[in-house]
Motif scaffolding. Structure first.
Motif, mmCIF file in Angstrom:
data_model
loop_
_atom_site.group_PDB
_atom_site.id
_atom_site.type_symbol
_atom_site.label_atom_id
_atom_site.label_comp_id
_atom_site.label_asym_id
_atom_site.label_seq_id
_atom_site.Cartn_x
_atom_site.Cartn_y
_atom_site.Cartn_z
ATOM 1 N N GLN A 180 0.663 -1.260 1.572
ATOM 2 C CA GLN A 180 0.582 -2.100 0.635
ATOM 3 C C GLN A 180 1.544 -3.095 0.831
ATOM 4 O O GLN A 180 1.289 -4.254 0.631
ATOM 5 C CB GLN A 180 0.751 -1.758 -0.764
ATOM 6 C CG GLN A 180 -0.763 -0.852 -1.253
ATOM 7 C CD GLN A 180 -0.570 -0.268 -2.661
ATOM 8 O OE1 GLN A 180 0.268 -0.051 -3.183
ATOM 9 N NE2 GLN A 180 -1.828 -0.360 -3.209
ATOM 10 N N LEU A 181 2.821 -2.519 1.194
ATOM 11 C CA LEU A 181 3.832 -3.360 1.412
ATOM 12 C C LEU A 181 3.821 -4.251 2.597
ATOM 13 O O LEU A 181 4.052 -5.412 2.569
ATOM 14 C CB LEU A 181 5.423 -2.287 1.671
ATOM 15 C CG LEU A 181 5.748 -1.775 0.476
ATOM 16 C CD1 LEU A 181 6.655 -0.658 0.971
ATOM 17 C CD2 LEU A 181 6.437 -2.748 -0.389
ATOM 18 N N LEU A 182 3.215 -3.715 3.566
ATOM 19 C CA LEU A 182 2.882 -4.676 4.890
ATOM 20 C C LEU A 182 1.896 -5.657 4.925
ATOM 21 O O LEU A 182 2.023 -6.671 5.641
ATOM 22 C CB LEU A 182 2.394 -3.635 6.073
ATOM 23 C CG LEU A 182 3.707 -2.655 6.689
ATOM 24 C CD1 LEU A 182 3.106 -1.605 7.687
ATOM 25 C CD2 LEU A 182 4.928 -3.380 7.079
ATOM 26 N N VAL A 183 1.073 -5.640 3.813
ATOM 27 C CA VAL A 183 0.154 -6.759 3.623
ATOM 28 C C VAL A 183 0.886 -7.671 2.617
ATOM 29 O O VAL A 183 0.053 -8.950 2.383
ATOM 30 C CB VAL A 183 -1.452 -6.317 2.944
ATOM 31 C CG1 VAL A 183 -1.987 -5.482 4.206
ATOM 32 C CG2 VAL A 183 -1.211 -5.642 1.907
ATOM 33 N N SER A 184 1.885 -7.455 2.145
ATOM 34 C CA SER A 184 2.574 -8.437 1.308
ATOM 35 C C SER A 184 3.656 -9.368 1.986
ATOM 36 O O SER A 184 4.464 -8.904 2.598
ATOM 37 C CB SER A 184 3.477 -7.563 0.251
ATOM 38 O OG SER A 184 4.200 -8.398 -0.484
ATOM 39 N N SER A 185 3.256 -10.570 1.988
ATOM 40 C CA SER A 185 4.233 -11.466 2.655
ATOM 41 C C SER A 185 5.397 -11.694 1.949
ATOM 42 O O SER A 185 6.587 -11.909 2.678
ATOM 43 C CB SER A 185 3.652 -13.124 2.818
ATOM 44 O OG SER A 185 3.258 -13.310 1.348
ATOM 45 N N GLU A 238 -0.928 6.456 -8.537
ATOM 46 C CA GLU A 238 -2.158 5.674 -9.173
ATOM 47 C C GLU A 238 -1.596 4.504 -9.939
ATOM 48 O O GLU A 238 -2.638 3.482 -10.010
ATOM 49 C CB GLU A 238 -2.869 6.576 -10.337
ATOM 50 C CG GLU A 238 -3.566 7.956 -9.569
ATOM 51 C CD GLU A 238 -4.110 8.875 -10.386
ATOM 52 O OE1 GLU A 238 -4.008 8.528 -11.463
ATOM 53 O OE2 GLU A 238 -4.873 9.586 -9.828
ATOM 54 N N LEU A 239 -0.513 4.388 -10.424
ATOM 55 C CA LEU A 239 0.048 3.246 -11.143
ATOM 56 C C LEU A 239 0.485 2.018 -10.259
ATOM 57 O O LEU A 239 0.529 0.802 -11.017
ATOM 58 C CB LEU A 239 1.158 3.608 -12.060
ATOM 59 C CG LEU A 239 0.946 4.713 -13.257
ATOM 60 C CD1 LEU A 239 2.093 5.371 -13.828
ATOM 61 C CD2 LEU A 239 -0.333 4.154 -14.183
ATOM 62 N N ILE A 240 0.781 2.330 -9.012
ATOM 63 C CA ILE A 240 1.453 1.326 -8.231
ATOM 64 C C ILE A 240 0.215 0.236 -7.781
ATOM 65 O O ILE A 240 -0.565 1.067 -6.638
ATOM 66 C CB ILE A 240 2.148 1.955 -7.238
ATOM 67 C CG1 ILE A 240 3.511 2.460 -7.866
ATOM 68 C CG2 ILE A 240 2.582 0.840 -6.038
ATOM 69 C CD1 ILE A 240 4.311 3.185 -6.941
ATOM 70 N N THR A 241 0.086 -0.871 -7.970
ATOM 71 C CA THR A 241 -1.043 -1.715 -7.320
ATOM 72 C C THR A 241 -0.425 -2.824 -6.602
ATOM 73 O O THR A 241 0.849 -2.880 -6.250
ATOM 74 C CB THR A 241 -1.944 -2.491 -8.474
ATOM 75 O OG1 THR A 241 -0.855 -3.246 -9.112
ATOM 76 C CG2 THR A 241 -2.388 -1.224 -9.452
ATOM 77 N N GLU A 242 -1.100 -3.777 -5.757
ATOM 78 C CA GLU A 242 -0.849 -4.593 -5.057
ATOM 79 C C GLU A 242 0.212 -5.484 -5.790
ATOM 80 O O GLU A 242 0.978 -6.259 -5.432
ATOM 81 C CB GLU A 242 -1.960 -5.447 -4.636
ATOM 82 C CG GLU A 242 -2.430 -4.806 -3.368
ATOM 83 C CD GLU A 242 -3.548 -5.515 -2.422
ATOM 84 O OE1 GLU A 242 -3.548 -6.851 -2.744
ATOM 85 O OE2 GLU A 242 -4.355 -4.936 -1.770
ATOM 86 N N ASP A 243 -0.101 -5.828 -7.385
ATOM 87 C CA ASP A 243 0.614 -6.657 -8.117
ATOM 88 C C ASP A 243 1.852 -6.004 -8.204
ATOM 89 O O ASP A 243 3.149 -6.890 -8.476
ATOM 90 C CB ASP A 243 -0.022 -6.832 -9.315
ATOM 91 C CG ASP A 243 -1.021 -8.055 -9.459
ATOM 92 O OD1 ASP A 243 -1.054 -8.998 -8.244
ATOM 93 O OD2 ASP A 243 -1.866 -8.183 -10.242
#
Length: 665
Positions: free
Chosen positions: A161-166, A103-108
């Protein structure tokens, strides 16, 4: 561990006036020193993630890491990265903590973690908290690769989430491409059991995730045109270094396992990007990996090569190599040649009798390899490559005594095929002296086909026809080739570009092979089949089709003339009857699928060969057609006209057509 952590304390600057929301490096370090898997709490997770926010990352290019407050931020974040590793270990066994952490891990948060890892890698930070450490790039890259593996495996949500992060994808590529100042890549072969190097494992995890291959290959191709080549070369360099660094038995086993994982990654990536696949093909990646496998097992002590662990590793490597090969839509024949030139068949033959009866995995792979090798060994360049190495009499004796049916049957089929190919070679050697299937002149009216010592030349413009003399070339030019040549050239250029040319040497070899098969098997097969499949027709009115796209050729029959009912349906229109009969002869339907042939300009030559057979003496003329695979997109249908000479069927002429569907796959 305590002493190492204590030494770090003195190196942390105690700068005043830090932002209120950031704990001091001293506080973070104390938390790190007392943190264990059992003592991890949600409060600690919040503190760690707070220090890994992206807005705290200094701009290295501007030198911000030497300025306040970024110096303290960097020291805190380096420690928190290591604490994150412990947090992930704790989440594996504590369901509630894992739920609260997710719950604490966001895209940021993901972006911040990746940016801070890039920061640590830039300075070679492998030990947390050191302000100016001696850079240990190898240790840093291996540690952070393992951390990213743990993060990727923590939950599907995190993986997505990792895979949508360039930033993450670029970080994965950076870790894969990293090397020391001396040009060595970073690999890890230590360990008591086979396990992949964390750097190779990270790339594999991304490649195995549903949207991972497309996302990763996009980031690779989006860079400069030369980067994809550099990516391929780095992959080969990792294979070379694995082989070079592996010395002990344990390291050799780990190297084999790492190489198989690396090749599996490439199977996933190349199947999702034709551009990347084209780059790897230009670098002859199949040959590179085949050389790696051969070199690796040459280093394994002879006494251990038959160890069950190494047997399974070898068969896993060979299977993955063929998965790469079969997915390759171009130069497939050349790829088979490259693989078998590294004595792969010799290795397989030697290890087959050593497979433990309880090892069903190796047994299944071994049977698969025997079948898949047989698909293209019918090509002369592949056959010659496979036969280069020696196979001892002892090995052959043991193979003949194979008792496991799932191995014995495919081995006997492949051995039978190899025997037939040797028979074809024997015919070519004899015919080169006496005339016959090696003397295929494409002038259908040639009267010199049975002469010996003829020198054949192919059309210099299209390379699709060969002649025994200038006279034959002139005759055929007037009758057929004037209308064929330009379109044949375009067809040849297209196949040359995709490295799927069906060469004249191959046509001659396959003609001899079909001649041999028909003499040894075809007559009896025809006698049994054609009267049932084509009732009321003579043998010369039936086409014998030999499917050579499997290890054991399969024979079928197809009519060359219309039956009485078909003629009755058409009526008395002579032109329509002729057109329908010509179409019957040209078309093919295999397994319920219509096969199309783009070379319609060959229809007049094709029809002439059929007419010659139908109008000749029934007992002396036959038509045989062989089907040969040529990659995923093509097959070759080779029509051969046979004439009975001294109680044996001899090839008079042959014609190859490319099909747009190769149903063998």
């Amino acid at each position: 561990m305590v002493e190492r952590k204590a030494n770090i304390v003195s190196s942390i600057p105690k700068e005043a006036g830090l932002q209120e929301r950031i704990e001091s490096p001293d506080e973070i370090l104390k938390m790190y020193m007392t943190l264990t898997v059992d003592k991890c709490t949600t409060s600690i997770v919040k503190t760690v993630l707070k220090h890994l926010q992206p807005d705290l990352v200094p701009n290295i290019a501007l030198g911000e890491y030497t300025q306040f407050p970024y110096t303290a931020n960097g020291n805190c974040a380096a420690i928190c990265i290591h604490m994150l590793s412990t947090i992930l270990d704790s989440c594996r066994n504590r369901k509630k903590l894992k739920e609260e952490t997710l719950e604490l891990i966001t895209e940021d948060t993901i972006e911040g973690i990746c940016m801070w890892i890039k920061f640590c890698l830039h300075f070679g930070l492998a030990v947390p908290g050191l302000k100016t450490p001696a850079p240990d790039l190898r240790r840093a890259y291996l540690f952070h690769a393992q951390l990213l593996c743990s993060l990727f495996d923590s939950a599907p949500k995190i993986s997505a989430q990792l895979l949508v992060s360039s930033t993450f994808l670029d970080l994965v590529i950076q870790i894969w491409m990293a090397e020391s100042e001396t040009g060595e890549v970073f690999i890890l072969l230590e360990g008591t059991k086979p396990e992949p190097c964390p750097i190779a494992s990270l790339l594999l995890k991304v490649a195995n995730f549903p949207m991972g291959p497309s996302m990763l290959t996009h980031r690779i191709i989006a860079r400069s045109p030369s980067f994809a080549s550099a990516f391929a070369e780095q992959s080969f360099q990792r294979g070379y270094q694995l082989v070079e660094e592996a010395q002990t038995v344990g390291q050799l086993a780990n190297a084999a396992f790492c190489l198989e994982r690396q090749m599996s990654t490439m199977v996933a990536l190349l199947s999702h990007s034709s551009q990347l696949h084209q780059v790897f093909t230009s670098e002859q990646y199949i040959k590179e990996y085949a050389m790696n496998i051969h070199s690796l097992f040459e280093k394994v002590p002879l006494a251990l090569q038959t160890n069950s662990k190494f047997i399974r590793l070898f068969f896993m490597l060979a299977e993955t190599l063929f998965l790469l090969l079969i997915d390759d839509k171009s130069r497939v024949v050349h790829n088979y040649r490259d693989i078998l030139s590294e004595q792969l068949l010799q290795h397989i033959y030697r290890l087959l009798p050593e497979i433990p009866s309880t090892d069903m995995v190796s047994t299944k792979i071994g049977a698969y390899l025997l079948k898949v090798i047989g698909i293209y060994i019918v090509y002369p360049c592949v056959f010659n490559a496979a036969m280069e190495g020696d196979i001892s009499e002892e090995t052959m004796d043991r193979l003949k005594r194979l008792e496991v049916p799932s191995l014995k049957d495919p081995w006997e089929e492949l051995s039978g095929l190899i025997f037939e190919l040797f028979q074809a070679i024997g015919r070519l050697e004899v015919d080169s002296k006496t005339g016959g299937s090696s003397n295929i002149c494409d002038n259908l009216l040639c009267a010199r086909k049975e002469e010996s010592g003829l020198k054949f030349k192919q059309c210099s413009k299209c390379s699709s026809v060969i002649y025994c003399s200038s006279a034959c070339q002139r005759i055929d030019w007037d009758k057929f080739h004037r209308d064929e040549c330009e379109r044949a050239r375009l067809e040849h250029d297209r196949h040359k570009a995709s490295q799927t040319v069906y060469s004249q040497d191959t046509r001659i070899f396959h003609t001899a092979y079909l001649e041999s098969l028909y003499n040894r098997r075809g007559v009896s097969a025809m006698a049994n089949n054609y009267k049932n499949d084509c009732p009321g027709l003579e043998a010369c009115q039936v086409l014998c089709i030999i499917n050579c796209s499997t290890v054991r050729p399969v024979t079928a029959c197809s009519p060359l003339v219309l039956d009485s009912k078909q003629r009755l349906d058409i009526g008395t229109d002579t032109a329509l009857l002729a057109e329908s009969e010509a179409q019957l002869q040209w078309d093919r339907e295999v397994c319920g699928e219509d096969i199309s042939f783009p070379q319609t300009y060959l229809k007049p030559r094709f029809s002439q060969m059929v007419d010659d057979c139908l109008s000749g003496t029934p007992e002396e003329m036959r038509l045989v057609e062989g089907i040969f695979p040529l990659g995923n997109a093509f097959g070759v249908y080779l029509l051969v006209k046979l004439k009975k000479v001294n109680q044996e069927w001899k090839a008079e002429s042959s014609l190859a057509r490319y099909s747009l569907v190769n149903y063998a796959y």
